[in-house]
Design a protein around this motif. Structure first.
Motif, PDB file in Angstrom:
ATOM      1  N   LYS A 158      50.563  34.488  51.685  1.00  0.00           N
ATOM      2  CA  LYS A 158      49.750  35.738  51.886  1.00  0.00           C
ATOM      3  C   LYS A 158      49.203  36.166  50.646  1.00  0.00           C
ATOM      4  CE  LYS A 158      51.465  38.612  54.791  1.00  0.00           C
ATOM      5  NZ  LYS A 158      52.119  40.111  55.379  1.00  0.00           N
ATOM      6  N   GLN A 159      50.081  36.151  49.528  1.00  0.00           N
ATOM      7  CA  GLN A 159      49.534  36.578  48.038  1.00  0.00           C
ATOM      8  C   GLN A 159      48.488  35.406  47.652  1.00  0.00           C
ATOM      9  OE1 GLN A 159      52.023  37.966  45.216  1.00  0.00           O
ATOM     10  NE2 GLN A 159      51.507  36.441  43.870  1.00  0.00           N
ATOM     11  N   GLN A 160      48.432  34.071  48.041  1.00  0.00           N
ATOM     12  CA  GLN A 160      47.524  33.022  47.522  1.00  0.00           C
ATOM     13  C   GLN A 160      46.501  33.138  48.204  1.00  0.00           C
ATOM     14  OE1 GLN A 160      49.537  29.488  48.023  1.00  0.00           O
ATOM     15  NE2 GLN A 160      50.981  29.667  45.985  1.00  0.00           N
ATOM     16  N   GLN A 161      46.281  33.815  49.529  1.00  0.00           N
ATOM     17  CA  GLN A 161      45.323  33.956  50.199  1.00  0.00           C
ATOM     18  C   GLN A 161      44.267  35.317  49.694  1.00  0.00           C
ATOM     19  OE1 GLN A 161      46.467  34.045  54.407  1.00  0.00           O
ATOM     20  NE2 GLN A 161      47.038  31.849  54.174  1.00  0.00           N
ATOM     21  N   GLN A 162      44.543  36.084  48.815  1.00  0.00           N
ATOM     22  CA  GLN A 162      43.853  36.854  48.184  1.00  0.00           C
ATOM     23  C   GLN A 162      43.369  36.530  47.060  1.00  0.00           C
ATOM     24  OE1 GLN A 162      46.395  40.295  48.801  1.00  0.00           O
ATOM     25  NE2 GLN A 162      46.229  40.161  51.070  1.00  0.00           N
ATOM     26  N   PRO A 163      42.519  35.754  46.757  1.00  0.00           N
ATOM     27  CA  PRO A 163      42.171  35.257  45.280  1.00  0.00           C
ATOM     28  C   PRO A 163      41.637  36.407  44.616  1.00  0.00           C
ATOM     29  CG  PRO A 163      40.907  34.013  46.876  1.00  0.00           C
ATOM     30  CD  PRO A 163      41.947  34.847  47.703  1.00  0.00           C
ATOM     31  N   GLY A 164      40.677  37.244  45.280  1.00  0.00           N
ATOM     32  CA  GLY A 164      40.175  38.178  44.481  1.00  0.00           C
ATOM     33  C   GLY A 164      40.965  39.338  43.825  1.00  0.00           C
ATOM     34  N   ARG A 165      41.836  39.588  44.415  1.00  0.00           N
ATOM     35  CA  ARG A 165      42.892  40.658  44.190  1.00  0.00           C
ATOM     36  C   ARG A 165      43.855  40.275  43.533  1.00  0.00           C
ATOM     37  NH1 ARG A 165      43.162  44.376  49.468  1.00  0.00           N
ATOM     38  NH2 ARG A 165      42.974  42.439  50.384  1.00  0.00           N
ATOM     39  N   VAL A 166      44.690  39.019  43.556  1.00  0.00           N
ATOM     40  CA  VAL A 166      45.976  38.821  43.396  1.00  0.00           C
ATOM     41  C   VAL A 166      45.999  37.321  42.254  1.00  0.00           C
ATOM     42  CG1 VAL A 166      47.971  38.366  44.129  1.00  0.00           C
ATOM     43  CG2 VAL A 166      46.718  39.694  45.305  1.00  0.00           C
ATOM     44  N   ASN A 167      46.567  37.541  41.389  1.00  0.00           N
ATOM     45  CA  ASN A 167      46.907  36.379  40.350  1.00  0.00           C
ATOM     46  C   ASN A 167      47.779  35.242  41.379  1.00  0.00           C
ATOM     47  OD1 ASN A 167      47.251  34.474  38.631  1.00  0.00           O
ATOM     48  ND2 ASN A 167      48.574  35.742  37.336  1.00  0.00           N
TER      49      ASN A 167
END
Length: 123
Positions: free
Chosen positions: A110-119
Motif C-alpha cells: 500500500k505504501q509503494q502504491q503512493q509514489p507521490g506522497r511516500v518514499n
C-alpha cells in the motif's frame, strides 16, 4: 483488517508495533499517538511507534510512512532464518510471525502504491 473480525490471533497480530514518520503536523494528538511525546503538537517527520492496525488506516490516508521494519523482519534476522531455519525459534521472537508478516507485506505494498506522497524504501 483481519480476515475474521473475531479472530483473536489476527487481532493480536495487528498489535505489532511499527516505527513510522508523520507526514503532516498534528495538533492535539501528541500524547495519544505516542507516550513519549509530551506536547500536544506533533511536527512533521516526527518518529511515531504505532500498532499495525492504526498504521494501516493512517498509511492509506497518507498521514504516516513506515520507516523501520520490526526486529523480527529485519534483514539480519531474516538472514539468520535463511541460514539455519531449524534453529530459529519464531514463537519466541514473534508469536504471530506469519500473520503479522502477511499484514506487513500488505501495508508495504500500500505504501509503494503512493509514489507521490511516500518514499518507496522497501522495494
Amino acid at each position: 483488517m483481519p480476515s475474521n473480525y473475531y479472530d483473536i490471533d489476527a487481532i493480536l497480530a495487528d498489535e505489532q508495533l511499527l516505527t513510522c514518520r508523520s507526514q503532516f503536523d498534528f495538533d492535539h494528538l501528541g500524547p495519544y499517538l505516542d507516550s513519549e511525546i509530551t506536547s500536544s503538537h506533533v511536527p512533521k517527520n516526527t518518529k511515531l511507534v504505532l500498532p499495525m492496525w492504526a498504521v494501516s488506516r493512517w498509511l492509506s490516508l497518507g498521514y504516516v510512512q513506515v520507516t523501520v521494519l520490526p526486529p523480527s523482519y529485519s534483514p539480519k534476522f531474516l538472514s539468520n532464518l535463511e541460514a539455519d531455519p531449524s534453529h530459529v525459534n519464531l514463537r519466541r521472537k514473534n508469536p504471530y510471525f506469519f500473520l503479522a508478516g502477511r499484514r506487513l507485506v500488505s501495508l508495504l505494498r500500500k505504501q509503494q502504491q503512493q509514489p507521490g506522497r511516500v518514499n518507496n524504501r522497501f522495494q
